[in-house]
Design a protein around this motif. Structure first.
Motif, short mmCIF file in Angstrom:
data_model
loop_
_atom_site.label_atom_id
_atom_site.label_comp_id
_atom_site.label_asym_id
_atom_site.label_seq_id
_atom_site.Cartn_x
_atom_site.Cartn_y
_atom_site.Cartn_z
N ARG A 131 2.63 -9.75 12.04
CA ARG A 131 3.49 -9.93 13.22
C ARG A 131 4.87 -9.30 13.00
O ARG A 131 5.45 -8.73 13.92
N VAL A 132 5.36 -9.38 11.79
CA VAL A 132 6.64 -8.75 11.46
C VAL A 132 6.51 -7.24 11.61
O VAL A 132 7.37 -6.58 12.22
N VAL A 133 5.43 -6.68 11.08
CA VAL A 133 5.21 -5.24 11.17
C VAL A 133 5.06 -4.83 12.64
O VAL A 133 5.62 -3.80 13.07
N GLN A 134 4.38 -5.63 13.43
CA GLN A 134 4.23 -5.31 14.85
C GLN A 134 5.58 -5.29 15.56
O GLN A 134 5.85 -4.40 16.37
N ARG A 135 6.45 -6.26 15.25
CA ARG A 135 7.78 -6.29 15.88
C ARG A 135 8.60 -5.07 15.45
O ARG A 135 9.34 -4.50 16.25
N LEU A 136 8.48 -4.68 14.19
CA LEU A 136 9.19 -3.48 13.71
C LEU A 136 8.72 -2.25 14.49
O LEU A 136 9.53 -1.43 14.92
N LEU A 137 7.40 -2.14 14.68
CA LEU A 137 6.86 -1.00 15.43
C LEU A 137 7.35 -1.00 16.87
O LEU A 137 7.59 0.05 17.45
N GLU A 138 7.52 -2.17 17.44
CA GLU A 138 7.98 -2.29 18.83
C GLU A 138 9.46 -1.95 18.99
O GLU A 138 9.85 -1.35 19.98
N HIS A 139 10.26 -2.35 18.02
CA HIS A 139 11.72 -2.32 18.22
C HIS A 139 12.50 -1.30 17.40
O HIS A 139 13.69 -1.12 17.63
N CYS A 140 11.87 -0.65 16.46
CA CYS A 140 12.58 0.32 15.62
C CYS A 140 12.09 1.74 15.93
O CYS A 140 10.93 1.94 16.28
N ALA A 141 12.98 2.68 15.77
CA ALA A 141 12.61 4.09 15.95
C ALA A 141 11.71 4.52 14.81
O ALA A 141 11.83 4.04 13.68
N SER A 142 10.80 5.43 15.11
CA SER A 142 9.85 5.88 14.08
C SER A 142 10.55 6.53 12.89
O SER A 142 10.05 6.46 11.77
N GLN A 143 11.74 7.11 13.09
CA GLN A 143 12.49 7.69 11.98
C GLN A 143 12.92 6.60 11.00
O GLN A 143 12.96 6.83 9.79
N GLN A 144 13.22 5.40 11.51
CA GLN A 144 13.61 4.29 10.65
C GLN A 144 12.42 3.74 9.86
O GLN A 144 12.59 3.12 8.82
N LEU A 145 11.22 3.97 10.36
CA LEU A 145 10.02 3.38 9.77
C LEU A 145 9.13 4.41 9.07
O LEU A 145 7.97 4.13 8.81
N GLN A 146 9.67 5.57 8.79
CA GLN A 146 8.86 6.65 8.26
C GLN A 146 8.07 6.23 7.02
O GLN A 146 6.86 6.47 6.92
N HIS A 147 8.72 5.62 6.05
CA HIS A 147 8.03 5.19 4.83
C HIS A 147 6.93 4.18 5.16
O HIS A 147 5.80 4.28 4.65
N LEU A 148 7.24 3.21 6.00
CA LEU A 148 6.27 2.20 6.39
C LEU A 148 5.07 2.85 7.10
O LEU A 148 3.91 2.58 6.76
N LEU A 149 5.34 3.72 8.06
CA LEU A 149 4.27 4.38 8.81
C LEU A 149 3.40 5.25 7.91
O LEU A 149 2.18 5.26 8.04
N ASP A 150 4.03 5.97 7.00
CA ASP A 150 3.27 6.80 6.07
C ASP A 150 2.35 5.95 5.19
O ASP A 150 1.19 6.30 4.95
N SER A 151 2.87 4.83 4.73
CA SER A 151 2.08 3.94 3.88
C SER A 151 0.91 3.33 4.65
O SER A 151 -0.21 3.26 4.15
N LEU A 152 1.18 2.89 5.87
CA LEU A 152 0.12 2.31 6.70
C LEU A 152 -0.93 3.36 7.07
O LEU A 152 -2.13 3.08 7.04
N ALA A 153 -0.47 4.56 7.40
CA ALA A 153 -1.39 5.63 7.79
C ALA A 153 -2.36 5.98 6.66
O ALA A 153 -3.51 6.35 6.92
N ALA A 154 -1.91 5.84 5.44
CA ALA A 154 -2.77 6.14 4.28
C ALA A 154 -3.86 5.09 4.09
O ALA A 154 -4.82 5.32 3.35
#
Length: 182
Positions: free
Chosen positions: A12-35
């Protein structure tokens, strides 16, 4: 990040981050999840994160998720968790923000789901009699157009006797009627 995405509250925390933060702020998180898309898609809580990545993620993440779904769809549709990801992938690739850029991936996914309309062992024919598959078939009816929709209708016409006997078949028949009216 993957462990957090698979946790009851962490997802749920990750979902809220995806909803409210710009993808540039979450680049490391998105790359890790995408892997770890294949793992997350089948996880009880991780599948919600993948669905949110489809809604709020970067184009490259959406593209990779739809490709992964197409690659593994023969097993994903059978599970409650991952079948929701298949439905969301169809929806986002068909009418989401980046749907125009995801046309090739959407088409590959639809082709894999429909398969050979005359093949009774195709994924589509298996899904019409399955408790999770019926929902995916309904999304397919909603999100196909033109030639794809015609092939889908032909394939489903062969299944009408089964659909009439199956408890969830009426939902697919109703979706076909709605599609014919629109």
């Amino acid at each position: 990040p993957v462990r957090v995405a698979c946790h009851m509250y962490g997802c749920r925390v990750v979902q809220r981050l995806l909803e409210h933060c710009a993808s540039q702020q979450l680049q490391h998180l998105l790359d890790s999840l995408a892997a770890s898309i294949d793992f997350l898609t089948a996880d009880l809580y991780g599948n919600y994160v993948v669905q949110h990545m489809l809604e709020h993620g970067r184009l490259e993440d959406k593209r990779e998720i739809v490709r992964a779904v197409a690659r593994n769809v023969d097993s994903l549709w059978r599970s409650k968790c991952s079948s929701h990801v298949v439905e969301k992938a169809l929806e986002i690739a068909s009418e989401g923000q980046h749907s125009g850029s995801l046309e090739a991936e959407r088409s590959a996914l639809v082709s894999k789901l429909i398969g050979d309309p005359s093949d009774r062992s195709s994924i589509l024919h298996q899904m019409v009699g399955d408790r999770f598959g019926t929902f995916i078939v309904q999304r397919l009816i909603e999100h196909t157009q033109g030639h794809e929709k015609e092939i889908l209708k032909q394939a489903l016409q062969r299944c009408v006797p089964l659909l009439k006997r199956h408890p969830r078949g009426k939902y697919i028949l109703d979706a076909l009627k709605r599609a014919a009216m629109s």
